[in-house]
Write a protein that holds these residues in place. Sequence first.
Motif, mmCIF file in Angstrom:
data_model
loop_
_atom_site.group_PDB
_atom_site.id
_atom_site.type_symbol
_atom_site.label_atom_id
_atom_site.label_comp_id
_atom_site.label_asym_id
_atom_site.label_seq_id
_atom_site.Cartn_x
_atom_site.Cartn_y
_atom_site.Cartn_z
ATOM 1 N N ALA A 197 59.906 48.666 -25.813
ATOM 2 C CA ALA A 197 58.792 48.189 -26.672
ATOM 3 C C ALA A 197 58.209 46.890 -26.031
ATOM 4 N N GLN A 198 56.985 46.826 -26.264
ATOM 5 C CA GLN A 198 56.471 45.166 -25.641
ATOM 6 C C GLN A 198 56.370 44.078 -26.276
ATOM 7 N N THR A 199 56.630 44.415 -27.750
ATOM 8 C CA THR A 199 56.596 42.903 -28.568
ATOM 9 C C THR A 199 57.536 42.994 -29.544
ATOM 10 N N LEU A 200 58.024 41.940 -29.891
ATOM 11 C CA LEU A 200 58.768 41.587 -31.111
ATOM 12 C C LEU A 200 58.185 40.896 -31.925
ATOM 13 N N LYS A 201 58.072 41.559 -33.583
ATOM 14 C CA LYS A 201 57.396 40.815 -34.339
ATOM 15 C C LYS A 201 58.285 40.351 -35.440
ATOM 16 N N ILE A 202 58.383 38.898 -35.681
ATOM 17 C CA ILE A 202 59.044 38.183 -36.140
ATOM 18 C C ILE A 202 59.118 38.116 -37.655
ATOM 19 N N ASP A 203 59.798 38.820 -38.688
ATOM 20 C CA ASP A 203 59.976 39.180 -39.815
ATOM 21 C C ASP A 203 59.318 37.965 -40.753
ATOM 22 N N GLN A 204 58.454 38.038 -41.569
ATOM 23 C CA GLN A 204 57.890 37.253 -42.393
ATOM 24 C C GLN A 204 58.660 36.142 -43.276
ATOM 25 N N SER A 205 60.022 36.809 -43.571
ATOM 26 C CA SER A 205 61.060 36.240 -44.408
ATOM 27 C C SER A 205 61.626 34.890 -43.507
ATOM 28 N N PHE A 206 61.653 34.982 -42.137
ATOM 29 C CA PHE A 206 62.075 33.843 -41.663
ATOM 30 C C PHE A 206 60.945 32.696 -41.312
ATOM 31 N N VAL A 207 59.770 33.382 -41.335
ATOM 32 C CA VAL A 207 58.585 32.250 -41.131
ATOM 33 C C VAL A 207 58.589 31.396 -42.368
ATOM 34 N N ARG A 208 58.587 32.058 -43.621
ATOM 35 C CA ARG A 208 58.267 31.606 -44.698
ATOM 36 C C ARG A 208 58.964 30.302 -45.033
ATOM 37 N N ASP A 209 60.341 29.980 -44.505
ATOM 38 C CA ASP A 209 60.966 28.987 -44.937
ATOM 39 C C ASP A 209 61.363 28.338 -43.737
ATOM 40 N N MET A 210 60.959 28.677 -42.503
ATOM 41 C CA MET A 210 61.470 28.050 -41.279
ATOM 42 C C MET A 210 61.479 26.431 -41.317
ATOM 43 N N LEU A 211 60.191 25.875 -42.047
ATOM 44 C CA LEU A 211 60.214 24.414 -41.983
ATOM 45 C C LEU A 211 61.243 23.564 -42.922
ATOM 46 N N THR A 212 61.688 24.598 -43.727
ATOM 47 C CA THR A 212 62.685 23.752 -44.644
ATOM 48 C C THR A 212 64.350 24.330 -44.603
ATOM 49 N N ASP A 213 64.457 25.427 -44.027
ATOM 50 C CA ASP A 213 65.736 26.300 -43.941
ATOM 51 C C ASP A 213 65.995 26.233 -42.533
ATOM 52 N N GLU A 214 67.199 25.411 -42.056
ATOM 53 C CA GLU A 214 67.656 25.222 -40.600
ATOM 54 C C GLU A 214 67.996 26.688 -40.223
ATOM 55 N N GLY A 215 68.663 27.297 -41.118
ATOM 56 C CA GLY A 215 69.178 28.762 -40.600
ATOM 57 C C GLY A 215 67.967 29.638 -40.158
ATOM 58 N N ASP A 216 66.823 29.563 -41.136
ATOM 59 C CA ASP A 216 65.625 30.414 -40.810
ATOM 60 C C ASP A 216 64.921 29.820 -39.339
ATOM 61 N N LEU A 217 64.955 28.646 -39.297
ATOM 62 C CA LEU A 217 64.413 28.085 -38.010
ATOM 63 C C LEU A 217 65.363 28.594 -36.742
ATOM 64 N N ARG A 231 61.534 39.620 -21.595
ATOM 65 C CA ARG A 231 60.386 39.728 -21.454
ATOM 66 C C ARG A 231 59.389 40.587 -22.480
ATOM 67 N N PHE A 232 59.706 40.275 -23.735
ATOM 68 C CA PHE A 232 58.917 40.653 -24.825
ATOM 69 C C PHE A 232 57.843 39.801 -24.957
ATOM 70 N N GLU A 233 56.778 40.354 -25.601
ATOM 71 C CA GLU A 233 55.868 39.359 -26.388
ATOM 72 C C GLU A 233 56.342 39.208 -27.477
ATOM 73 N N VAL A 234 56.200 38.080 -28.223
ATOM 74 C CA VAL A 234 56.305 37.941 -29.686
ATOM 75 C C VAL A 234 55.319 37.337 -30.670
ATOM 76 N N ILE A 235 55.292 37.692 -31.674
ATOM 77 C CA ILE A 235 54.235 37.341 -32.803
ATOM 78 C C ILE A 235 55.017 37.102 -34.067
ATOM 79 N N ALA A 236 54.301 36.296 -34.761
ATOM 80 C CA ALA A 236 55.053 35.733 -36.015
ATOM 81 C C ALA A 236 54.136 36.489 -37.093
#
Length: 289
Positions: A197-217, A231-236
Amino acid sequence: QSKRNGRDRITWFDTHREQEQAKLTELIKRMELAVSHDELELFYQPKVNMETCEVIGVEALLRWRDPERGLVPPGDFLPFIEEHPFSITIGNWVLNEALKQVSEWRSQGVELPVSVNINALQLLDNQFLDSVSTHLSHYTNVSPKYLEIEVLESAAIGEIHKAADVLAKCKKMGIPVSLDDFGTGYAALDYLKRLPAQTLKIDQSFVRDMLTDEGDLAIVKGIIGLAKAFRFEVIAEGVETEPQGKTLVELGCVLGQGYGIAKPMPANEVLPWLKNWKCPEGWGGYESL
Ligand code: C2E
Ligand code: MG
Ligand code: MG
Ligand code: MG
């Protein structure tokens, strides 16, 4: 006594199964009509580089415009048919529709790659690669690199050998592959070495709380680190706020998609959106670390 209980349970179970089966048959009948009555529609959600503000493509997302129920989101029907061969018919409709749209944009002078979600049944179906190349050959002004496929991490690891083989062939054909909802599919990390694969797409559940939840961050940082190492691309996905975007860029994830950038929209709104799109105040120009 216990024998009777057992028999009752079997009866209940069978009735339950029959009811489920009847519901599925009914849903598929309605969806077949939906296809022939032209009630399916693709919405498109932009993907952007949050550092440069460049639009890198759009993701096609299926909607059902049901005359009775209005606009129905895919979560209300796709999960129920995902193990039924009819979902392959739907998948082919989506492929064709997305490519037709890219071809139309192209003939209007706009080059916009499209990502299409592919379910596990479709990916592992023996006809899949043929049907992708047939669809591509219908649209002579669309080259394979303008089609990206998004596969759920869980779909790719279900039958890792076959999935890896199909994805390798996509790569050979020049079609980029993203692993969608990454982080939710329990992939053993060594699978990452084997999945072309070329890209990993970070699941939105981790992005949602990343600023308040240390685990998600930590998970977000971990996925970005893995992407770098392999050497994957990454998208949130699910970028809803400016601070989320800013933090992602600082962490080295410059690509993003989410309501904070644009919601999924009907095809005819895409070119006007592109024309008017400006990075929100304060977006863009972040220095990545
Ligand atoms: P996905 O591929 O992970 O797509 C992202 C979903 O999150 C989309 O929901 C999108 O509208 C939504 N989303 C995007 N940005 C945000 C945000 O900032 N906040 C929130 N809360 N949500 C956001 P949608 O369109 O309802 O699709 C749900 C799922 O259905 C998709 O998840 C995908 O797995 C599946 N799907 C959609 N279209 C197709 C299709 O044509 N074929 C297949 N096989 N699956 C599809
Ligand atoms: Mg997707
Ligand atoms: Mg996703
Ligand atoms: Mg999802």
